[in-house]
Motif scaffolding. Structure first.
Motif, PDB file in Angstrom:
ATOM      1  N   THR A 246       0.853  -1.184   0.000  1.00 14.54           N
ATOM      2  CA  THR A 246       0.000   0.000   0.000  1.00 14.54           C
ATOM      3  C   THR A 246       0.892   1.238   0.000  1.00 14.54           C
ATOM      4  O   THR A 246       2.104   1.147   0.195  1.00 14.54           O
ATOM      5  CB  THR A 246      -0.935   0.018   1.225  1.00 14.54           C
ATOM      6  N   GLU A 247       0.289   2.392  -0.236  1.00 11.17           N
ATOM      7  CA  GLU A 247       1.047   3.640  -0.323  1.00 11.17           C
ATOM      8  C   GLU A 247       0.809   4.510   0.901  1.00 11.17           C
ATOM      9  O   GLU A 247      -0.278   4.493   1.484  1.00 11.17           O
ATOM     10  CB  GLU A 247       0.641   4.406  -1.594  1.00 11.17           C
ATOM     11  N   SER A 248       1.805   5.251   1.298  1.00 14.46           N
ATOM     12  CA  SER A 248       1.651   6.208   2.385  1.00 14.46           C
ATOM     13  C   SER A 248       0.754   7.358   1.942  1.00 14.46           C
ATOM     14  O   SER A 248       0.900   7.888   0.838  1.00 14.46           O
ATOM     15  CB  SER A 248       3.014   6.758   2.802  1.00 14.46           C
ATOM     16  N   SER A 249      -0.166   7.756   2.806  1.00 14.98           N
ATOM     17  CA  SER A 249      -1.050   8.875   2.461  1.00 14.98           C
ATOM     18  C   SER A 249      -0.267  10.154   2.210  1.00 14.98           C
ATOM     19  O   SER A 249      -0.701  11.017   1.446  1.00 14.98           O
ATOM     20  CB  SER A 249      -2.072   9.103   3.580  1.00 14.98           C
ATOM     21  N   ALA A 250       0.907  10.280   2.838  1.00 17.49           N
ATOM     22  CA  ALA A 250       1.723  11.491   2.674  1.00 17.49           C
ATOM     23  C   ALA A 250       2.240  11.632   1.247  1.00 17.49           C
ATOM     24  O   ALA A 250       2.591  12.731   0.811  1.00 17.49           O
ATOM     25  CB  ALA A 250       2.891  11.475   3.660  1.00 17.49           C
ATOM     26  N   ASN A 251       2.277  10.534   0.503  1.00 12.77           N
ATOM     27  CA  ASN A 251       2.748  10.587  -0.883  1.00 12.77           C
ATOM     28  C   ASN A 251       1.628  10.833  -1.885  1.00 12.77           C
ATOM     29  O   ASN A 251       1.894  10.954  -3.081  1.00 12.77           O
ATOM     30  CB  ASN A 251       3.453   9.276  -1.241  1.00 12.77           C
ATOM     31  N   LEU A 261      -1.846   5.147   8.167  1.00 10.86           N
ATOM     32  CA  LEU A 261      -1.936   5.172   6.707  1.00 10.86           C
ATOM     33  C   LEU A 261      -0.550   5.219   6.077  1.00 10.86           C
ATOM     34  O   LEU A 261      -0.329   5.871   5.060  1.00 10.86           O
ATOM     35  CB  LEU A 261      -2.774   6.364   6.240  1.00 10.86           C
ATOM     36  N   LYS A 262       0.378   4.496   6.704  1.00  9.98           N
ATOM     37  CA  LYS A 262       1.705   4.351   6.128  1.00  9.98           C
ATOM     38  C   LYS A 262       1.718   3.152   5.174  1.00  9.98           C
ATOM     39  O   LYS A 262       0.831   2.307   5.209  1.00  9.98           O
ATOM     40  CB  LYS A 262       2.735   4.149   7.243  1.00  9.98           C
ATOM     41  N   HIS A 380      -4.890   4.504  -6.173  1.00 10.72           N
ATOM     42  CA  HIS A 380      -3.845   5.306  -5.526  1.00 10.72           C
ATOM     43  C   HIS A 380      -3.025   4.519  -4.510  1.00 10.72           C
ATOM     44  O   HIS A 380      -1.919   4.897  -4.157  1.00 10.72           O
ATOM     45  CB  HIS A 380      -4.461   6.532  -4.852  1.00 10.72           C
ATOM     46  N   GLY A 381      -3.572   3.414  -4.012  1.00 13.44           N
ATOM     47  CA  GLY A 381      -2.804   2.545  -3.137  1.00 13.44           C
ATOM     48  C   GLY A 381      -2.907   2.830  -1.654  1.00 13.44           C
ATOM     49  O   GLY A 381      -2.335   2.096  -0.839  1.00 13.44           O
ATOM     50  N   VAL A 382      -3.623   3.880  -1.267  1.00 13.25           N
ATOM     51  CA  VAL A 382      -3.669   4.267   0.147  1.00 13.25           C
ATOM     52  C   VAL A 382      -4.811   3.543   0.864  1.00 13.25           C
ATOM     53  O   VAL A 382      -5.917   3.427   0.339  1.00 13.25           O
ATOM     54  CB  VAL A 382      -3.844   5.794   0.289  1.00 13.25           C
ATOM     55  N   GLY A 383      -4.534   3.057   2.066  1.00 20.08           N
ATOM     56  CA  GLY A 383      -5.577   2.483   2.909  1.00 20.08           C
ATOM     57  C   GLY A 383      -5.944   1.062   2.544  1.00 20.08           C
ATOM     58  O   GLY A 383      -5.077   0.228   2.232  1.00 20.08           O
ATOM     59  N   LEU A 384      -7.235   0.771   2.570  1.00 18.68           N
ATOM     60  CA  LEU A 384      -7.719  -0.596   2.365  1.00 18.68           C
ATOM     61  C   LEU A 384      -7.587  -1.008   0.912  1.00 18.68           C
ATOM     62  O   LEU A 384      -8.070  -0.321   0.017  1.00 18.68           O
ATOM     63  CB  LEU A 384      -9.180  -0.704   2.817  1.00 18.68           C
ATOM     64  N   CYS A 385      -6.933  -2.138   0.687  1.00 16.01           N
ATOM     65  CA  CYS A 385      -6.841  -2.738  -0.645  1.00 16.01           C
ATOM     66  C   CYS A 385      -8.033  -3.681  -0.780  1.00 16.01           C
ATOM     67  O   CYS A 385      -8.123  -4.687  -0.066  1.00 16.01           O
ATOM     68  CB  CYS A 385      -5.518  -3.483  -0.789  1.00 16.01           C
ATOM     69  N   GLN A 386      -8.932  -3.372  -1.667  1.00 14.34           N
ATOM     70  CA  GLN A 386     -10.182  -4.132  -1.740  1.00 14.34           C
ATOM     71  C   GLN A 386      -9.969  -5.583  -2.159  1.00 14.34           C
ATOM     72  O   GLN A 386     -10.540  -6.495  -1.563  1.00 14.34           O
ATOM     73  CB  GLN A 386     -11.155  -3.417  -2.689  1.00 14.34           C
ATOM     74  N   TRP A 387      -9.122  -5.814  -3.169  1.00 10.91           N
ATOM     75  CA  TRP A 387      -8.873  -7.187  -3.579  1.00 10.91           C
ATOM     76  C   TRP A 387      -8.034  -7.922  -2.540  1.00 10.91           C
ATOM     77  O   TRP A 387      -8.158  -9.136  -2.368  1.00 10.91           O
ATOM     78  CB  TRP A 387      -8.234  -7.238  -4.957  1.00 10.91           C
ATOM     79  N   HIS A 405      -5.104  -4.985   9.573  1.00 10.09           N
ATOM     80  CA  HIS A 405      -3.997  -5.114   8.624  1.00 10.09           C
ATOM     81  C   HIS A 405      -3.792  -3.830   7.829  1.00 10.09           C
ATOM     82  O   HIS A 405      -2.659  -3.353   7.691  1.00 10.09           O
ATOM     83  CB  HIS A 405      -4.272  -6.284   7.679  1.00 10.09           C
ATOM     84  N   TYR A 406      -4.873  -3.262   7.315  1.00 12.78           N
ATOM     85  CA  TYR A 406      -4.746  -2.086   6.455  1.00 12.78           C
ATOM     86  C   TYR A 406      -4.750  -0.762   7.213  1.00 12.78           C
ATOM     87  O   TYR A 406      -4.268   0.249   6.680  1.00 12.78           O
ATOM     88  CB  TYR A 406      -5.864  -2.087   5.399  1.00 12.78           C
ATOM     89  N   PHE A 407      -5.266  -0.759   8.422  1.00  9.29           N
ATOM     90  CA  PHE A 407      -5.269   0.447   9.248  1.00  9.29           C
ATOM     91  C   PHE A 407      -4.693   0.099  10.625  1.00  9.29           C
ATOM     92  O   PHE A 407      -5.409   0.106  11.632  1.00  9.29           O
ATOM     93  CB  PHE A 407      -6.696   0.995   9.396  1.00  9.29           C
ATOM     94  N   PRO A 408      -3.402  -0.233  10.698  1.00  5.67           N
ATOM     95  CA  PRO A 408      -2.816  -0.701  11.959  1.00  5.67           C
ATOM     96  C   PRO A 408      -2.917   0.344  13.066  1.00  5.67           C
ATOM     97  O   PRO A 408      -2.671   1.527  12.840  1.00  5.67           O
ATOM     98  CB  PRO A 408      -1.355  -0.981  11.577  1.00  5.67           C
TER      99      PRO A 408
END
Length: 417
Positions: A246-251, A261-262, A380-387, A405-408
């Protein structure tokens, strides 16, 4: 309708702190610690009635009514519209004129409510709740007002595949909690006349037509549950396919890092490798590619050819941070750079009908002067990956494990509606 969070602690002071902190107004452009907005919190708590306002029409002038409905203004039933009839809505100064056959009604706002509290059907779409009509600067706004839970039911299948049997069920429950949290943040930071748009600007909403028994059950089983961090509603992002990280929200969205959201690794073998968009390829003719750069105002003309692509930097997730494009024209060689998630909206997909699936790719120009883009992931890759959530559901993981897992570091709390 009061807003509460049920916690395991029974300490009144702790409960009060949580209650008051719950009215944060979320601003996407910053992830600095949320302010409590003391001057607003009491009214927000008092006024929140578990209602969502979704803008479903921006300039509706003619509404075909397919179910018996009342026209209501100022709590008065003005007329009954029988199924199969239509109404004409015209903005007149700051008011509306509604025409039903030979009858005319004037007023600042009107509601359409179904007879016997059933679904209301307008323009061949079914909705729960009621429909509000208002005049905003000469445009007729059509707004669906309904409960938060019914709104989430209308979002589920538009954003997540239901799957076969119950294979995706835990992922659906995880998504219901995420979507509910997203909506709640939007309600507390609502626009003047509505809270949410019905498309990808917010969450795709299809009304009652998009509901499915299984996704409705997932909403019902998680009723009132939201995701929180430090006793505040969490900032929610989600996407289709992260392709391994996943992607960092800061990016992408925020100026600073948000703790939960790292960028994270999505399993040793990426969970979302089952996605149809885990790997993809786009081929774009050079002239088309140049035109897109010109349309984005990155070039002064379309009289260029591509010399080379240089990926100057990538984020740790593998997504491109800076893409340099070397171009040639009569004046010689020049270069432009595009950055981060904007790469997707500038390059676009092969047909130009949508943005590029992700900015995690390799790119080159081939001998036929076509731009070949070989990429991974979707969104965009941030947060929850649906698949990734779907894969975890199929592996027997619970919705709690998926969200963790997606929002530790976040916690699931319950609203008392």
């Amino acid at each position: 309708m009061n807003l509460h969070i049920f916690l395991h602690s029974h300490h009144k002071i702790h409960l009060l702190k949580i209650l008051l902190s719950f009215v944060l107004i979320f601003i996407y452009s910053s992830c600095a610690p949320s302010k409590r907005f003391t001057e607003y919190k009491e009214s927000l708590i008092k006024d929140y009635k578990n209602e969502v306002r979704v803008l479903i029409g921006n300039s509706s002038r003619e509404l075909q009514i397919e179910s018996d409905a009342y026209i209501i203004s100022e709590n008065e039933k003005l007329a009954l519209v029988k199924a199969g009839n239509k109404i004409i809505v015209e903005p007149i100064y700051e008011e509306l004129l509604i025409q039903l056959g030979t009858k005319n009604f004037n007023g600042k706002e009107f509601y359409l409510e179904s007879v016997n509290d059933s679904l209301i059907e307008i323009n061949n779409k079914k909705y729960r709740g009621r429909i509000k009509l208002i005049n905003v600067d000469g445009d007729v706004k059509t707004i669906n007002q309904l409960s938060l839970e019914d709104y989430i039911k209308g979002v589920m299948t538009k954003e997540m595949p239901v799957g076969k049997g119950t294979e995706n069920y835990e992922a659906l429950k995880a998504f219901a909690i995420a979507a509910r949290t997203y909506a709640l943040n939007k309600i507390f930071n609502s626009r003047t006349y509505y809270d949410l748009l019905p498309d990808v600007s917010d969450q795709v909403y299809g009304g009652a037509d998009s509901e499915h028994p299984l996704s409705n059950s997932a909403v019902d089983e998680t009723r009132g549950l939201i995701l929180t961090f430090e006793n505040k509603p969490a900032i929610i992002f989600y996407h289709s396919t992260c392709a391994g990280y996943t992607e960092s929200s800061a990016n992408v969205f925020t100026k600073e890092e948000i703790e939960y959201l790292k960028s994270i690794k999505d399993g040793d073998t990426p969970y979302c490798s089952i996605s149809p968009n885990f790997n993809w390829k786009e081929v774009i003719p050079e002239k088309t590619f140049i035109k897109r750069l010109f349309d984005a105002k990155l070039l002064k003309s379309e009289n260029y050819s591509i010399e080379k692509f240089n990926i100057q930097s990538r984020f740790p997730s593998g997504r491109i941070n800076e893409l340099e494009i070397l171009l040639k024209n009569d004046d010689g060689i020049s270069s432009i750079s595009i950055f981060g998630n904007q790469i997707r909206s500038i390059i676009k997909n092969q047909t130009g009908s949508g943005i590029l699936k992700s900015n995690n790719f390799i790119i080159q120009i081939n001998s036929e002067r076509n731009i070949e883009i070989i990429g991974k992931g979707y969104g965009h890759g941030v947060g929850l990956c649906q698949w990734g959530a779907i894969a975890q559901s199929r592996l027997g993981k619970s919705y709690q494990e998926i969200l963790s897992h997606y929002f530790p570091g976040t916690e699931i709390k319950r609203l008392n509606d």
